[in-house]
Design an enzyme around this catalytic site. Structure first.
Site, PDB file in Angstrom:
ATOM      1  N   GLU A 116       5.280  -4.822   7.316  1.00  0.00           N
ATOM      2  CA  GLU A 116       4.475  -4.122   7.685  1.00  0.00           C
ATOM      3  C   GLU A 116       5.013  -3.574   9.329  1.00  0.00           C
ATOM      4  OE1 GLU A 116       3.351  -6.242   5.919  1.00  0.00           O
ATOM      5  OE2 GLU A 116       1.338  -5.870   5.018  1.00  0.00           O
TER       6      GLU A 116
ATOM      7  N   GLY B 173       0.770  -5.119   1.412  1.00  0.00           N
ATOM      8  CA  GLY B 173      -0.625  -5.170   0.699  1.00  0.00           C
ATOM      9  C   GLY B 173      -0.255  -5.606  -0.614  1.00  0.00           C
TER      10      GLY B 173
ATOM     11  N   ALA C 132       1.009  -1.136   0.112  1.00  0.00           N
ATOM     12  CA  ALA C 132      -0.037  -0.176   0.144  1.00  0.00           C
ATOM     13  C   ALA C 132       0.794   1.426   0.048  1.00  0.00           C
ATOM     14  CB  ALA C 132      -0.901   0.040   1.340  1.00  0.00           C
TER      15      ALA C 132
ATOM     16  N   GLU D  78      -0.300  -9.360  -0.018  1.00  0.00           N
ATOM     17  CA  GLU D  78      -1.632  -9.598   0.442  1.00  0.00           C
ATOM     18  C   GLU D  78      -2.591  -9.855  -0.795  1.00  0.00           C
ATOM     19  OE1 GLU D  78      -1.690  -6.690   3.345  1.00  0.00           O
ATOM     20  OE2 GLU D  78      -2.441  -8.060   4.840  1.00  0.00           O
TER      21      GLU D  78
HETATM   22  C1  LIG Z   1      -2.684  -2.692   4.233  1.00  0.00           C
HETATM   23  C2  LIG Z   1      -1.361  -2.678   3.244  1.00  0.00           C
HETATM   24  C3  LIG Z   1      -0.160  -1.926   4.121  1.00  0.00           C
HETATM   25  C4  LIG Z   1       0.999  -2.167   3.321  1.00  0.00           C
HETATM   26  O1  LIG Z   1       1.360  -2.626   2.355  1.00  0.00           O
HETATM   27  S1  LIG Z   1       2.394  -1.147   4.216  1.00  0.00           S
HETATM   28  C5  LIG Z   1       3.684  -1.033   3.118  1.00  0.00           C
HETATM   29  C6  LIG Z   1       4.567  -2.429   3.016  1.00  0.00           C
HETATM   30  N1  LIG Z   1       5.425  -2.426   1.773  1.00  0.00           N
HETATM   31  C7  LIG Z   1       6.749  -1.680   2.253  1.00  0.00           C
HETATM   32  O2  LIG Z   1       7.112  -1.817   3.235  1.00  0.00           O
HETATM   33  C8  LIG Z   1       7.783  -1.632   0.933  1.00  0.00           C
HETATM   34  C9  LIG Z   1       8.208  -0.306   0.943  1.00  0.00           C
HETATM   35  N2  LIG Z   1       9.453  -0.075   0.060  1.00  0.00           N
HETATM   36  C10 LIG Z   1      10.523  -0.579  -0.069  1.00  0.00           C
HETATM   37  O3  LIG Z   1      10.986  -1.307   1.192  1.00  0.00           O
HETATM   38  C11 LIG Z   1      11.422  -0.549  -0.746  1.00  0.00           C
HETATM   39  O4  LIG Z   1      11.034   0.766  -1.985  1.00  0.00           O
HETATM   40  C12 LIG Z   1      11.813  -1.762  -1.793  1.00  0.00           C
HETATM   41  C13 LIG Z   1      12.657  -2.771  -0.921  1.00  0.00           C
HETATM   42  C14 LIG Z   1      10.593  -2.348  -2.239  1.00  0.00           C
HETATM   43  C15 LIG Z   1      12.698  -1.329  -3.045  1.00  0.00           C
HETATM   44  O5  LIG Z   1      13.848  -0.417  -2.529  1.00  0.00           O
HETATM   45  P1  LIG Z   1      14.611   0.408  -3.677  1.00  0.00           P
HETATM   46  O6  LIG Z   1      14.919  -0.546  -4.730  1.00  0.00           O
HETATM   47  O7  LIG Z   1      15.630   1.045  -2.671  1.00  0.00           O
HETATM   48  O8  LIG Z   1      13.645   1.465  -4.182  1.00  0.00           O
HETATM   49  P2  LIG Z   1      13.149   2.657  -3.547  1.00  0.00           P
HETATM   50  O9  LIG Z   1      14.017   3.854  -4.035  1.00  0.00           O
HETATM   51  O10 LIG Z   1      12.794   2.499  -1.994  1.00  0.00           O
HETATM   52  O11 LIG Z   1      11.660   2.884  -4.092  1.00  0.00           O
HETATM   53  C16 LIG Z   1      11.588   3.348  -5.445  1.00  0.00           C
HETATM   54  C17 LIG Z   1      10.395   4.341  -5.487  1.00  0.00           C
HETATM   55  O12 LIG Z   1       9.215   3.585  -5.367  1.00  0.00           O
HETATM   56  C18 LIG Z   1       8.656   4.268  -4.055  1.00  0.00           C
HETATM   57  N3  LIG Z   1       7.848   3.137  -3.301  1.00  0.00           N
HETATM   58  C19 LIG Z   1       8.360   1.986  -3.063  1.00  0.00           C
HETATM   59  N4  LIG Z   1       7.446   1.313  -2.165  1.00  0.00           N
HETATM   60  C20 LIG Z   1       6.578   2.118  -1.837  1.00  0.00           C
HETATM   61  C21 LIG Z   1       5.298   2.138  -1.173  1.00  0.00           C
HETATM   62  N5  LIG Z   1       4.979   0.926  -0.447  1.00  0.00           N
HETATM   63  N6  LIG Z   1       4.658   3.140  -0.992  1.00  0.00           N
HETATM   64  C22 LIG Z   1       4.897   4.263  -1.658  1.00  0.00           C
HETATM   65  N7  LIG Z   1       5.920   4.347  -2.281  1.00  0.00           N
HETATM   66  C23 LIG Z   1       6.794   3.235  -2.330  1.00  0.00           C
HETATM   67  C24 LIG Z   1       9.928   4.556  -3.223  1.00  0.00           C
HETATM   68  O13 LIG Z   1       9.229   5.788  -2.429  1.00  0.00           O
HETATM   69  C25 LIG Z   1      10.647   5.429  -4.392  1.00  0.00           C
HETATM   70  O14 LIG Z   1      10.053   6.678  -4.861  1.00  0.00           O
HETATM   71  P3  LIG Z   1      10.720   7.991  -5.097  1.00  0.00           P
HETATM   72  O15 LIG Z   1      11.826   7.600  -5.970  1.00  0.00           O
HETATM   73  O16 LIG Z   1       9.843   9.129  -5.293  1.00  0.00           O
HETATM   74  O17 LIG Z   1      11.591   8.134  -3.591  1.00  0.00           O
END
Ligand SMILES: C/C=C/C(=O)SCCNC(=O)CCNC(=O)[C@H](O)C(C)(C)COP(=O)(O)OP(=O)(O)OC[C@H]1O[C@@H](n2cnc3c(N)ncnc32)[C@H](O)[C@@H]1OP(=O)(O)O
Length: 255
Positions: free
Chosen positions: A128, A105, A62, A108
């Site tokens: 999360e 998410g 998400a 999920e």
């Molecule tokens: C009910 C549901 C709840 C949930 O789902 S809570 C969220 C769960 N997901 C996460 O915690 C994953 C979050 N993302 C990460 O940990 C990392 O990303 C990755 C390990 C997947 C990849 O890392 P890397 O390769 O270094 O890429 P990067 O620079 O972090 O991401 C590229 C762009 O994608 C955006 N992004 C990645 N995941 C999310 C997300 N879940 N929500 C919003 N944006 C996201 C970043 O911010 C960035 O964007 P910009 O270049 O503008 O900084």
């Protein structure tokens, strides 16, 4: 608009997120669009299998940017379960074809599928807890169902991002494809499923769920027997058995 696409190839539909700049992170608007497309799939008897697949990354979860400042009330908008449950309850087989990251998410969403195939380099998990929350779109229910409680707890408590190999080992995914071939493999499986009796497949999916939810296994066996017998009222059962006896391929009707 346009960050999620439904493509149909004959009896197979493919639902894809198209938000590469955010690794296909799922915003509220995007899931609202998803909901409309899932409804379209549900209502179209021509569609006999749905594949969930997004290029490069399945979905990185998400949208954290959207959620960062939420309070309890606002956070409820990110409970995607009403849409995710609709996917799980579709009367057709759903296959998740996982490339890249499937996290939170996003994973999920993959858990709403009946069958999950991941490419070798895919990375999956429920991070999360690293954000101070926990899965909130069905993960705590659907993961233990396939991995068992202990593996689900380890995955959800650690928030680890695991490899496709580890995911297959704990049952989170059914099998692994070579990188770049997961959609092709999912399509091949979908083509096979589309050759099976759609009414029978829907009954099998419904009965498996009912059996899992029925605490009294004897009652579960009874539900199975009732659903099995009902299939003998269908043209498909007549055609299926007639085709076997006439040594030809069956021509099943649409669902
Ligand atoms: C009910 C549901 C709840 C949930 O789902 S809570 C969220 C769960 N997901 C996460 O915690 C994953 C979050 N993302 C990460 O940990 C990392 O990303 C990755 C390990 C997947 C990849 O890392 P890397 O390769 O270094 O890429 P990067 O620079 O972090 O991401 C590229 C762009 O994608 C955006 N992004 C990645 N995941 C999310 C997300 N879940 N929500 C919003 N944006 C996201 C970043 O911010 C960035 O964007 P910009 O270049 O503008 O900084």
């Amino acid at each position: 608009m346009g960050q999620i696409v439904l493509k149909q190839e004959g009896a197979i539909a493919v639902l894809s997120v198209d938000r590469p700049e955010a690794l296909n992170a799922l915003s509220r608007e995007l899931v609202d669009e998803m909901d409309l497309l899932v409804e379209r799939v549900r209502k179209d008897p021509e569609i006999r299998c749905l594949i969930l697949h997004s290029e490069k990354n399945f979905a990185a979860g998400a949208d954290i940017k959207d959620m960062a400042d939420c309070d309890e009330e606002a956070a409820k908008a990110f409970v995607f379960s009403p849409t995710y449950d609709k996917i799980e309850e579709l009367p057709i087989p759903v296959i998740a074809a996982i490339e890249g990251y499937a996290l939170g998410g996003g994973m999920e969403l993959a858990m709403t599928a009946d069958i999950r195939i991941a490419e070798k380099s895919a990375k999956m998990g429920f991070p999360e807890v690293t954000l101070g929350i926990m899965p909130g779109a069905g993960g705590t229910i659907r993961v233990p169902r396939v991995t068992g409680e202990a593996a689900a707890k380890e995955l959800i408590f650690t928030g680890d991002i695991i490899s496709a190999e580890k995911a297959a080992a704990i049952g989170l995914v059914n099998r692994i494809s070579e990188d770049g071939e997961v959609l092709r493999d999912a399509m091949k499986l979908a083509e096979k499923l589309c050759r099976r009796g759609p009414i029978a497949l829907a009954a099998a999916k419904r009965t498996i769920r009912a059996g899992q939810e029925e605490p009294d296994w004897k009652r579960g066996i009874q539900i199975e027997a009732e659903n099995w017998a009902k299939l003998f009222n269908t043209e498909d059962q007549k055609e299926g058995m007639k085709a076997f006896l006439e040594k030809r391929k069956p021509e099943f009707q649409n669902r």
